[in-house]
Each structure stands twice: as C-alpha cells, then as structure tokens.
Design a protein around this motif. Structure first.
Motif, PDB file in Angstrom:
ATOM      1  N   GLY A 131      16.455  14.347  -8.348  1.00  0.00           N
ATOM      2  CA  GLY A 131      15.908  15.547  -7.730  1.00  0.00           C
ATOM      3  C   GLY A 131      14.520  15.357  -7.142  1.00  0.00           C
ATOM      4  N   ILE A 132      14.168  14.143  -6.801  1.00  0.00           N
ATOM      5  CA  ILE A 132      12.837  13.829  -6.268  1.00  0.00           C
ATOM      6  C   ILE A 132      12.959  13.515  -4.782  1.00  0.00           C
ATOM      7  CG2 ILE A 132      10.873  12.239  -6.388  1.00  0.00           C
ATOM      8  CD1 ILE A 132      11.682  11.775  -9.359  1.00  0.00           C
ATOM      9  N   ASP A 133      12.266  14.291  -3.950  1.00  0.00           N
ATOM     10  CA  ASP A 133      12.260  14.069  -2.508  1.00  0.00           C
ATOM     11  C   ASP A 133      11.024  13.257  -2.110  1.00  0.00           C
ATOM     12  OD1 ASP A 133      14.601  15.606  -2.136  1.00  0.00           O
ATOM     13  OD2 ASP A 133      13.404  17.455  -2.135  1.00  0.00           O
ATOM     14  N   GLY A 134      11.092  12.647  -0.929  1.00  0.00           N
ATOM     15  CA  GLY A 134       9.939  11.899  -0.417  1.00  0.00           C
ATOM     16  C   GLY A 134       9.533  10.763  -1.333  1.00  0.00           C
ATOM     17  N   ALA A 135      10.500   9.949  -1.726  1.00  0.00           N
ATOM     18  CA  ALA A 135      10.276   8.984  -2.806  1.00  0.00           C
ATOM     19  C   ALA A 135       9.303   7.878  -2.453  1.00  0.00           C
ATOM     20  CB  ALA A 135      11.613   8.364  -3.222  1.00  0.00           C
ATOM     21  N   LEU A 136       9.274   7.444  -1.187  1.00  0.00           N
ATOM     22  CA  LEU A 136       8.541   6.227  -0.848  1.00  0.00           C
ATOM     23  C   LEU A 136       7.453   6.469   0.191  1.00  0.00           C
ATOM     24  CD1 LEU A 136      11.207   3.392  -0.543  1.00  0.00           C
ATOM     25  CD2 LEU A 136       9.253   3.425  -2.084  1.00  0.00           C
ATOM     26  N   GLN A 137       6.312   5.880  -0.058  1.00  0.00           N
ATOM     27  CA  GLN A 137       5.241   5.736   0.927  1.00  0.00           C
ATOM     28  C   GLN A 137       4.828   4.277   0.869  1.00  0.00           C
ATOM     29  OE1 GLN A 137       3.077   5.991   3.696  1.00  0.00           O
ATOM     30  NE2 GLN A 137       2.943   8.157   3.081  1.00  0.00           N
ATOM     31  N   MET A 138       4.939   3.556   2.013  1.00  0.00           N
ATOM     32  CA  MET A 138       4.673   2.132   1.877  1.00  0.00           C
ATOM     33  C   MET A 138       4.335   1.456   3.197  1.00  0.00           C
ATOM     34  SD  MET A 138       8.489   0.548   1.209  1.00  0.00           S
ATOM     35  CE  MET A 138       9.499   0.055   2.611  1.00  0.00           C
ATOM     36  N   THR A 139       3.351   0.577   3.126  1.00  0.00           N
ATOM     37  CA  THR A 139       3.256  -0.545   4.049  1.00  0.00           C
ATOM     38  C   THR A 139       3.343  -1.792   3.183  1.00  0.00           C
ATOM     39  OG1 THR A 139       0.833  -0.760   4.014  1.00  0.00           O
ATOM     40  CG2 THR A 139       1.798   0.755   5.636  1.00  0.00           C
TER      41      THR A 139
ATOM     42  N   ASN B  13       0.862  -1.180   0.000  1.00  0.00           N
ATOM     43  CA  ASN B  13       0.000   0.000   0.000  1.00  0.00           C
ATOM     44  C   ASN B  13       0.892   1.220   0.000  1.00  0.00           C
ATOM     45  OD1 ASN B  13      -1.918   2.008   0.415  1.00  0.00           O
ATOM     46  ND2 ASN B  13      -2.049   1.648   2.609  1.00  0.00           N
ATOM     47  N   GLY B  14       0.785   2.039  -1.046  1.00  0.00           N
ATOM     48  CA  GLY B  14       1.616   3.236  -1.129  1.00  0.00           C
ATOM     49  C   GLY B  14       2.014   3.518  -2.561  1.00  0.00           C
ATOM     50  N   PHE B  15       3.185   4.136  -2.733  1.00  0.00           N
ATOM     51  CA  PHE B  15       3.608   4.531  -4.080  1.00  0.00           C
ATOM     52  C   PHE B  15       5.085   4.878  -4.085  1.00  0.00           C
ATOM     53  CE2 PHE B  15       1.974   8.281  -1.858  1.00  0.00           C
ATOM     54  CZ  PHE B  15       3.063   9.146  -1.932  1.00  0.00           C
ATOM     55  N   ILE B  16       5.663   4.846  -5.278  1.00  0.00           N
ATOM     56  CA  ILE B  16       6.949   5.496  -5.561  1.00  0.00           C
ATOM     57  C   ILE B  16       6.622   6.822  -6.228  1.00  0.00           C
ATOM     58  CG2 ILE B  16       9.098   5.405  -6.879  1.00  0.00           C
ATOM     59  CD1 ILE B  16       9.033   2.384  -6.654  1.00  0.00           C
ATOM     60  N   LYS B  17       7.043   7.897  -5.632  1.00  0.00           N
ATOM     61  CA  LYS B  17       6.748   9.233  -6.157  1.00  0.00           C
ATOM     62  C   LYS B  17       7.384   9.409  -7.531  1.00  0.00           C
ATOM     63  CE  LYS B  17       7.078  14.102  -4.743  1.00  0.00           C
ATOM     64  NZ  LYS B  17       7.624  15.005  -3.680  1.00  0.00           N
ATOM     65  N   GLU B  18       6.589   9.942  -8.463  1.00  0.00           N
ATOM     66  CA  GLU B  18       7.031  10.164  -9.850  1.00  0.00           C
ATOM     67  C   GLU B  18       7.612   8.874 -10.448  1.00  0.00           C
ATOM     68  OE1 GLU B  18       8.851  13.876 -10.943  1.00  0.00           O
ATOM     69  OE2 GLU B  18       8.302  14.786  -9.026  1.00  0.00           O
ATOM     70  N   PHE B  19       6.861   7.809 -10.280  1.00  0.00           N
ATOM     71  CA  PHE B  19       7.300   6.490 -10.734  1.00  0.00           C
ATOM     72  C   PHE B  19       7.607   6.470 -12.227  1.00  0.00           C
ATOM     73  CE2 PHE B  19       5.875   2.097 -12.111  1.00  0.00           C
ATOM     74  CZ  PHE B  19       7.053   1.467 -11.753  1.00  0.00           C
TER      75      PHE B  19
ATOM     76  N   GLY C 107       7.011  12.701   5.739  1.00  0.00           N
ATOM     77  CA  GLY C 107       5.623  12.853   6.144  1.00  0.00           C
ATOM     78  C   GLY C 107       5.083  11.627   6.843  1.00  0.00           C
ATOM     79  N   PRO C 108       3.794  11.649   7.196  1.00  0.00           N
ATOM     80  CA  PRO C 108       3.191  10.506   7.894  1.00  0.00           C
ATOM     81  C   PRO C 108       3.168   9.260   7.020  1.00  0.00           C
ATOM     82  CG  PRO C 108       1.804  12.479   8.055  1.00  0.00           C
ATOM     83  CD  PRO C 108       2.850  12.767   7.025  1.00  0.00           C
TER      84      PRO C 108
END
Length: 276
Positions: free
Chosen positions: A178-186, A112-118, A204-205
């Motif tokens: 140049g991409i920050d905050g790359a990962l959001q994941m469980t 659950n989540g994403f790679i930013k600017e995948f 972030g959260p």
C-alpha cells in the motif's frame, strides 16, 4: 539527499573535481540548496580503477569537508574512471559501511535518493537477494540493498536491464504494502570500462542529474577558461549538481532515462519492469 559524481576519460587526479572547481563536490557537501535541503555530512567515499581489475575503495563516516585523508588521497592517485559520493543519511546510521560507493567484484555503485518507508519493506526486499550475495551486504542502507538486488537480477550481464528489474521489484513490493511513490533515485554504476547513470522517480520530480558536454566543444565556447585547457578531449563527467556555472557545459539527463558513457555515449528510456 546525497550528491555524487562520476568521471570517465584519460586519467586525472580526483582532486580536480572533488576540490578544485568553483562549486566542487566537497564544496557542495557543506551547503544547502533547493535540491539538497541539508548538508552532506554523514560520510563520504571514493572508488577508482588503477592497476587491478577490482576497483580500490576509500570510505569514511566523517564529513567530506573535514576528511584530510580524502584530500591527500585525491591528490595522489590518478584514474581514468572513478565515482565519488557525499552522504546525507535518510534514516540509517552514520557508519563507514553505509558510505558509498558500494563494491562487488569489478563493480562500483552510488545512489542519491531513497526507498519510501524502507523500514517497512526492508525484510521482504532483503529476502529476495541471491543467497551467495547476501553475506556481502555489510551495511544497512536502502542504497546497498538496491545494488545487491540488481546483482541478483542479472546486473553483471545486463546492467540497465537489471536496474530496471530492481526498480520494478521494489515498486511491486511497495504497491503490495500500500505504499505509493516507492522510489526516488539517481544511480551511478561502473565496471571500470563504461559509466552508467540513471535518473528516475516513481512519482513527482526526480532528483537532478547532469552530464558534461564534449570537452572540445566546450573549449571552443569558452577559450578563455584556463581550468578547461588541460582536461582530456575524451573527459566526461556526470554530477548531481553542476560543478561550474558555464552555460553549455552541462546537459540535464531527462527523468526516466539511462545514459551509458564509454567509447560512445548511449541514452535510452529507463522503464522499471518487475522480474519474473
């Protein structure tokens, strides 16, 4: 965002967690919440272990709440370890090969989540996958690619370490672009013996993740709750969002943590480390 659950313990019918609780995974998939601002209508899947070493997989591009095949299947099989997932697409097509869980050998993986600017990072990330694993990538999601990167970085020998190396690699490739905050994941990961869950965000959260308390203790807290009476003593559940609103039943997994549940439960910090 997607939602998922994992179960480990004596065998039960997946239906009990997918459909029967007051806020089951299938019920959650219909509705918005503060954590999930859109329904999870872009596919569903169930992976479980039975008589074979390799897990069995059911995946569909249909919304979970309307998939009668899933309902029938979840009422027929019984398993002591399974992963289920309902998908909300984040930029890749709605198709069966993009539905979770993903399987390789005896391993199952949900995310659950994403790679930013995948789309920007996809080519470089794909080129890092081990050559013999590359033909096994059947879909186009960042989730499946994360799984095969972790396999490339040694998941079969060191599951949590490989996930840390995968996360570190994604973050390093993103930083170079140049991409920050790359990962959001469980992440939910299992080999059929233990269940590993990870909660992490680069910035972030982090998306929510909860693990159930010891069933025996919960029964003592809530002796009048009939639906808990038949659950095995060793049953443990990991969920994106709680399935029932009982104080004391769920413990939130801390952000930046990895939990492994088997004969014993182990929790440790999750620290992304770029592979050498």
């Amino acid at each position: 965002m997607c939602r998922w659950l994992g179960y480990v313990g004596d065998p039960i019918e997946p239906r009990e967690l997918l459909y029967d609780t007051e806020r089951s995974l299938i019920e959650q998939s219909r509705f918005h919440s503060p954590e999930t601002p859109a329904p999870n209508g872009d596919g569903t899947g169930l992976g479980w272990y039975g008589r074979r070493e390799q897990p069995t997989l059911f995946r569909s591009a249909a919304p979970a709440w309307g998939d009668e095949n899933l309902r029938e299947l979840a009422s027929e099989v019984a398993s002591g370890l399974f992963l289920a997932h309902v998908r909300a697409a984040t930029g890749t097509p709605v198709q069966e090969t993009n539905s979770h869980p993903f399987r390789y050998g005896r391993w199952l993986f949900v995310h659950n989540g994403f790679i930013k600017e995948f789309a920007v990072l996809r080519r470089e990330l794909l080129m890092a996958v081990r050559a013999d694993l590359f033909p096994c990538i059947l879909g186009s999601t960042d989730s499946e690619l994360m799984f095969f990167l972790a396999l490339t970085f040694g998941l079969e020998e060191d599951p949590i370490g490989a996930l840390e190396r995968m996360a570190g690699f994604v973050e390093s490739v993103a930083a170079a672009a140049g991409i920050d905050g790359a990962l959001q994941m469980t992440i939910g990961l299992t080999d059929g013996r233990t269940l590993t869950a990870v909660r992490y965000a680069s910035a972030g959260p982090a998306n929510t993740l909860f693990v159930s308390s010891d069933v025996g203790s919960v029964r003592q807290l809530y002796p009048e709750v009939e639906r808990l009476s038949h659950l095995p003593e060793n049953a443990r559940v990991v969920v994106s969002e709680p399935l029932v609103a009982l104080p004391g039943l769920w413990r939130e997994v801390p952000a930046g943590s990895a939990v492994t549940i088997g004969e014993h439960t182990d929790e440790r910090p999750f620290v992304p480390t770029p592979p050498r």
